[in-house]
Write an enzyme that holds these catalytic residues in place. Structure first.
Site, short mmCIF file in Angstrom:
data_model
loop_
_atom_site.label_atom_id
_atom_site.label_comp_id
_atom_site.label_asym_id
_atom_site.label_seq_id
_atom_site.Cartn_x
_atom_site.Cartn_y
_atom_site.Cartn_z
N GLU A 106 38.96 51.94 41.46
CA GLU A 106 40.31 52.32 41.63
C GLU A 106 40.32 53.70 42.21
O GLU A 106 41.24 53.98 43.10
CB GLU A 106 40.96 52.33 40.13
CG GLU A 106 41.31 50.86 39.80
CD GLU A 106 41.82 50.64 38.38
OE1 GLU A 106 41.59 51.35 37.50
OE2 GLU A 106 42.95 50.06 38.24
N GLU B 276 37.22 44.25 33.68
CA GLU B 276 38.05 44.54 32.63
C GLU B 276 38.33 43.19 31.77
O GLU B 276 38.46 43.16 30.64
CB GLU B 276 39.69 44.99 33.34
CG GLU B 276 39.73 46.44 33.83
CD GLU B 276 38.88 46.72 35.03
OE1 GLU B 276 38.21 45.83 35.65
OE2 GLU B 276 39.11 47.83 35.38
#
Ligand code: 1HE
Length: 252
Positions: A111, A131
């Site tokens: 990210e 995740e």
């Protein structure tokens, strides 16, 4: 200013921000995020371009899982929005940012990387969004930025399967713009940063602000905004001077 989780140096207009938690694979804890934000906020006009890299064997292992605690939905929302604010500063803080990647570029590390404008990856680089395996969801902007680069379909598959893309895959998919040997990552990132620093500041500003914003607009609004950005850039003294220099050099 001294930071606990990053190293920051500025030389010849180029700031070098190094994530500095190598023992924890540059996992992003609150302290690291705070330091990135403070460093970006505190950089003066003497830094026109930023290079971000990671100390040790990896760029970043993403969210520091050891800081995990049971939070209320509202607390998680605010935490996620803090990440968004910091990565927004990376992308839209007014300075072109070059990422020098190697090893893990994972979860929140991806990210951060995808908030930058130019990404140079070494052959050891790999990309992953684990995740799903950790029982959480992305919260630092991946569903917008990663998804824009590789597409929502591929990002969904990446998250569902926990698949790891290697450096070649990442280059092919646009997660990096350059693929070089690991030893060449920083020299190449700095070569590009120096090259970017020679552009007119207003052109750089338009490249990092106008293009991303126009991408979110309707065609009519995008074209109008492009004309406005062009009007700003092309009517500047800097543009006149650079064009004259080019034409005079051609004549001479
Ligand atoms: C960590 C972290 C971490 C390493 N948080 N401590 N991110 C992940 O799920 C990635 C988790 N990490 C890994 O998969 C691996 O560590 C790596 C592939 C990145 C590197 O492997 P390796 O063999 O070089 O290192 P290691 O032995 O796994 O880890 C070394 C130490 O770093 C170890 O601590 P130690 O005290 O036992 O030495 C690890 O616990 C520690 N470490 N990664 C905390 N991530 C805004 S939402 C974003 C959501 C996400 O980012 S989710 C993805 C989280």
């Amino acid at each position: 200013m001294n930071y606990e989780n990053i190293l920051l140096s500025i030389e010849d207009g180029i700031a070098h921000l190094r994530l500095n938690r190598p023992a924890k694979r540059n996992a992003v804890n609150n302290g690291l995020l705070q330091d990135i934000e403070a460093a970006l906020d505190g950089m003066g006009a003497d830094a026109t371009v930023v290079v971000i890299s990671g100390e040790g064997a990896h760029f970043s292992a993403g969210l520091d899982l050891s800081e995990h605690q049971v939070r209320t939905p509202f607390e998680v929302l605010q935490h996620s929005q803090w990440w968004h604010r910091v990565f927004h500063k990376v992308q839209f803080g007014g300075r072109p940012v070059v990422a020098a990647l190697h090893g893990a570029v994972v979860g929140g590390g991806l990210e951060l990387a995808t908030s930058t404008h130019v990404r140079v990856a070494g052959r050891s680089t790999f990309y992953q969004l684990p995740e799903g395996q950790r029982g959480i969801f992305v919260g630092g902007g991946a569903s917008v930025r990663v998804s824009k680069i590789i597409g929502p379909d591929r990002m969904t598959e990446m998250m569902l399967t926990g698949r790891r893309y290697d450096a070649e895959d990442g280059y092919r998919l646009g997660l990096s713009h350059y693929l070089v040997d690991d030893a060449e990552v920083l020299p190449e990132a700095f070569r590009l940063a120096r090259q970017i620093a020679t552009n007119a500041p207003l052109s750089n500003w338009a490249s990092i602000n106008a293009v991303a914003n126009i991408g979110d607009m309707s065609m009519a609004n995008g074209l109008y905004t492009e004309s406005m950005a062009a009007a700003l850039a092309q009517s500047s003294d800097e543009a006149n001077k650079r064009m004259q220099d080019f034409l005079n050099r051609k004549k001479g």
